[in-house]
Design a protein around this motif. Structure first.
Motif, PDB file in Angstrom:
ATOM      1  N   LEU A 173       0.820  -1.200   0.000  1.00 34.21           N
ATOM      2  CA  LEU A 173       0.000   0.000   0.000  1.00 34.21           C
ATOM      3  C   LEU A 173       0.864   1.263   0.000  1.00 34.21           C
ATOM      4  O   LEU A 173       0.564   2.227  -0.709  1.00 34.21           O
ATOM      5  CB  LEU A 173      -0.922  -0.011   1.230  1.00 34.21           C
ATOM      6  CG  LEU A 173      -2.029   1.015   1.293  1.00 34.21           C
ATOM      7  CD1 LEU A 173      -3.035   0.768   0.180  1.00 34.21           C
ATOM      8  CD2 LEU A 173      -2.713   0.947   2.640  1.00 34.21           C
ATOM      9  N   VAL A 174       1.926   1.241   0.768  1.00 38.68           N
ATOM     10  CA  VAL A 174       2.795   2.420   0.875  1.00 38.68           C
ATOM     11  C   VAL A 174       3.766   2.514  -0.312  1.00 38.68           C
ATOM     12  O   VAL A 174       3.983   3.589  -0.864  1.00 38.68           O
ATOM     13  CB  VAL A 174       3.561   2.402   2.219  1.00 38.68           C
ATOM     14  CG1 VAL A 174       4.623   3.467   2.260  1.00 38.68           C
ATOM     15  CG2 VAL A 174       2.584   2.587   3.367  1.00 38.68           C
ATOM     16  N   GLY A 175       4.338   1.401  -0.699  1.00 35.76           N
ATOM     17  CA  GLY A 175       5.330   1.429  -1.772  1.00 35.76           C
ATOM     18  C   GLY A 175       4.757   1.339  -3.167  1.00 35.76           C
ATOM     19  O   GLY A 175       5.415   1.700  -4.141  1.00 35.76           O
ATOM     20  N   GLY A 176       3.517   0.868  -3.274  1.00 35.49           N
ATOM     21  CA  GLY A 176       2.894   0.667  -4.575  1.00 35.49           C
ATOM     22  C   GLY A 176       2.818   1.901  -5.455  1.00 35.49           C
ATOM     23  O   GLY A 176       3.207   1.845  -6.626  1.00 35.49           O
TER      24      GLY A 176
ATOM     25  N   GLY B 106       1.997  12.477  -1.423  1.00 33.41           N
ATOM     26  CA  GLY B 106       1.413  11.377  -0.672  1.00 33.41           C
ATOM     27  C   GLY B 106       2.187  10.966   0.562  1.00 33.41           C
ATOM     28  O   GLY B 106       1.848   9.981   1.212  1.00 33.41           O
ATOM     29  N   GLY B 107       3.225  11.714   0.879  1.00 36.24           N
ATOM     30  CA  GLY B 107       4.065  11.352   2.015  1.00 36.24           C
ATOM     31  C   GLY B 107       3.331  11.347   3.341  1.00 36.24           C
ATOM     32  O   GLY B 107       3.563  10.471   4.182  1.00 36.24           O
ATOM     33  N   ASN B 108       2.440  12.297   3.536  1.00 35.97           N
ATOM     34  CA  ASN B 108       1.685  12.368   4.783  1.00 35.97           C
ATOM     35  C   ASN B 108       0.803  11.139   4.949  1.00 35.97           C
ATOM     36  O   ASN B 108       0.753  10.532   6.022  1.00 35.97           O
ATOM     37  CB  ASN B 108       0.844  13.644   4.817  1.00 35.97           C
ATOM     38  CG  ASN B 108       0.171  13.846   6.146  1.00 35.97           C
ATOM     39  OD1 ASN B 108       0.694  13.467   7.178  1.00 35.97           O
ATOM     40  ND2 ASN B 108      -1.014  14.441   6.101  1.00 35.97           N
TER      41      ASN B 108
ATOM     42  N   LEU C 250       1.944   3.964   7.919  1.00 34.91           N
ATOM     43  CA  LEU C 250       3.028   3.308   8.646  1.00 34.91           C
ATOM     44  C   LEU C 250       2.877   3.480  10.154  1.00 34.91           C
ATOM     45  O   LEU C 250       3.171   2.557  10.923  1.00 34.91           O
ATOM     46  CB  LEU C 250       4.385   3.856   8.181  1.00 34.91           C
ATOM     47  CG  LEU C 250       4.795   3.454   6.768  1.00 34.91           C
ATOM     48  CD1 LEU C 250       6.058   4.191   6.351  1.00 34.91           C
ATOM     49  CD2 LEU C 250       4.991   1.962   6.673  1.00 34.91           C
ATOM     50  N   ILE C 251       2.403   4.644  10.589  1.00 35.43           N
ATOM     51  CA  ILE C 251       2.179   4.875  12.019  1.00 35.43           C
ATOM     52  C   ILE C 251       1.065   3.958  12.537  1.00 35.43           C
ATOM     53  O   ILE C 251       1.181   3.373  13.618  1.00 35.43           O
ATOM     54  CB  ILE C 251       1.853   6.362  12.288  1.00 35.43           C
ATOM     55  CG1 ILE C 251       3.113   7.194  12.107  1.00 35.43           C
ATOM     56  CG2 ILE C 251       1.264   6.559  13.678  1.00 35.43           C
ATOM     57  CD1 ILE C 251       2.881   8.692  12.150  1.00 35.43           C
TER      58      ILE C 251
END
Length: 89
Positions: A19-22, A65-67, A73-74
């Motif tokens: 989800l994060v790296g996609g 999309g970093g936030n 991740l948090i």
């Protein structure tokens, strides 16, 4: 901690990583493909030509999309920490 719990944690870790790296990987792939098609049509054979557009797209993706990525991740880390805290050994 049983096998089902471990499998659940591994499943969620893989899901979160996809989800994060996609988005970064997919956009990088698309830009690389577009630059490769451009190179093939113009017959420019410069190896470093794909680096700069990919770097720009990755930076923009992280800026926009970093936030959201950090929040995901948090959430995952908080869940893992609560599972660790609840393990009775």
């Amino acid at each position: 901690m049983n096998e089902t719990m471990v499998m659940s944690i591994v499943k969620e870790a893989l899901y979160t990583s996809m989800l994060v790296g996609g988005p970064i990987l997919i956009l990088s792939l698309v830009v690389g493909l577009l630059v490769s098609v451009f190179q093939a049509t113009t017959q420019i054979q410069e190896q470093t030509l794909t680096f700069v557009p990919k770097l720009i797209v990755i930076a923009l993706t992280l800026a926009l999309g970093g936030n959201w990525m950090l929040q995901e991740l948090i959430k995952f880390t908080t869940k893992i920490m609560s599972i660790i805290a609840n393990i009775k050994g």
